[in-house]
Motif scaffolding. Structure first.
Motif, short mmCIF file in Angstrom:
data_model
loop_
_atom_site.label_atom_id
_atom_site.label_comp_id
_atom_site.label_asym_id
_atom_site.label_seq_id
_atom_site.Cartn_x
_atom_site.Cartn_y
_atom_site.Cartn_z
N TRP A 217 0.81 -1.22 0.00
CA TRP A 217 0.00 0.00 0.00
C TRP A 217 0.84 1.26 0.00
O TRP A 217 0.32 2.36 -0.16
CB TRP A 217 -0.90 0.01 1.23
CG TRP A 217 -1.72 -1.23 1.35
CD1 TRP A 217 -2.95 -1.48 0.80
CD2 TRP A 217 -1.34 -2.43 2.01
NE1 TRP A 217 -3.36 -2.75 1.09
CE2 TRP A 217 -2.40 -3.36 1.84
CE3 TRP A 217 -0.22 -2.82 2.75
CZ2 TRP A 217 -2.35 -4.65 2.37
CZ3 TRP A 217 -0.17 -4.11 3.27
CH2 TRP A 217 -1.23 -5.01 3.08
N ALA A 221 -1.61 5.01 1.66
CA ALA A 221 -2.76 4.20 1.28
C ALA A 221 -4.05 5.00 1.40
O ALA A 221 -4.20 5.82 2.29
CB ALA A 221 -2.84 2.96 2.18
N VAL A 277 -4.59 -1.13 -4.99
CA VAL A 277 -3.36 -1.28 -4.20
C VAL A 277 -2.17 -0.98 -5.10
O VAL A 277 -1.90 -1.73 -6.04
CB VAL A 277 -3.26 -2.70 -3.61
CG1 VAL A 277 -1.98 -2.86 -2.80
CG2 VAL A 277 -4.47 -3.01 -2.74
#
Length: 331
Positions: A217, A221, A277
């Motif tokens: 991530w 993130a 991701v």
């Protein structure tokens, strides 16, 4: 509308016409057909809203105790052992596990239970189905792996050192390479159930601390997106797998989401998550088509339980005639 045992030949039993999506209704019917036509046992009932409601996909109590929800006695033994152990994670409701033929939990045991009993067979099947993916993961043209353990409803024992919640993998396959390095495949299985809709606050430090610059991530993130119900369960599974790697218990790992080929929702959810991701390949999430998986296994093994698995979960054509009769009566 319910269809009772008297409505259809073979005792297929009551259905839930309100099932959505239609694939769930079709799969409930197929499990009902399998119980009546292949197992030859009566359907059972559940307690819902204070009332006992029969469904064709439920096993009667006697059949459930006899392990009819599982393809072989060995698999049933694996289930009984896991229920007795309980361990550091729960196996949910043992009654649902042993009675509900539509649940993905017994499907997981049916898919990997024999592998837990025979690591030589497990190694053969894992190499047949995931050999190329594993070679890519380890940066090799080819790699030989030996399965050393297969666990169910598993999470590391010391929760406080990981996510501090009850996140667990449906199955966990541990293997060793020829060079003696350890790796794992953390498995999530889906039949008709959606991913859990419970939202955990993934911006909490118990989760966000794993989202480092070296993680899948990165350090930026999109917590708001990942913590939404759509991806929350997948994110937590992925985080737990990353935590195992971060603790340096394994050299490499992967997360495998095994889904039915007709489950469009699961396919779209997994692909959507993977695209969200930024560095997913650092700990890859594999989307595994159940049909393709079984095809690859049948290519290297003639084990009877693999054929039984295909008939129960994939060969919907076997129940087509009865299904078309049902659909015609409900028009």
């Amino acid at each position: 509308m319910k269809v009772t045992k008297d409505d259809l030949a073979g005792g297929i039993g009551p259905q839930a016409r309100s099932d959505r999506p239609k694939f769930k209704r079709r799969m409930r019917f197929h499990q009902s057909w399998y119980r009546a036509s292949v197992l030859g046992v009566d359907y059972g009932e559940t307690l819902k809203d204070g009332k006992r409601r029969p469904y064709g996909n439920l096993l009667a109590e006697r059949a459930a105790k006899d392990g009819k929800n599982f393809l072989t006695p060995k698999i049933h033994d694996v289930v009984k052992k896991r229920v007795e152990e309980r361990g550091n994670t729960s196996v949910g409701d043992p009654s649902r596990l042993c009675r509900n033929m539509l649940s993905s939990q017994p499907m997981c045991f049916n898919l990997f239970g024999e592998l837990a009993c025979d690591h030589e067979l497990a190694s053969k099947l894992v190499r047949a189905s995931w050999g190329r993916k594993l070679a890519t993961l380890w940066g090799s043209d080819q790699i030989a792996v030996t399965v050393t353990d297969v666990r169910f409803e598993w999470a590391p024992a010391q929760r406080e050192k990981f996510l501090k919640d009850r996140t667990a993998f449906d199955a966990f396959i541990e293997y060793r390479t020829e060079a003696g390095e350890n790796g794992f495949i953390a498995v999530e299985t889906k039949l008709t159930e959606p991913f859990s809709q419970k939202e955990y606050n993934l911006c909490d430090k118990n989760y966000s601390k794993w989202m480092t610059p070296k993680s899948p991530w990165g350090d930026d993130a999109n917590c708001a997106k990942l913590k939404a119900a759509k991806y929350n369960q997948l994110t937590r599974n992925h985080l737990l797998a990353w935590a195992l790697l971060d603790r340096k218990k394994y050299a490499h790992g992967s997360v495998a989401v095994v889904h039915h080929p007709k489950d469009k929702h699961c396919r779209e959810t997994v692909e959507g998550y993977r695209n969200s991701v930024p560095h997913e390949t650092r700990l890859p999430v594999w989307r595994i088509n159940l049909g393709g998986l079984i095809d690859s296994w049948q290519g290297v093994s003639r084990a009877a339980w693999i054929r039984k698995f295909e008939e129960r979960y994939l060969a919907l054509d076997k129940s087509n005639s009865a299904w078309e009769t049902l659909e015609a009566r409900q028009v």
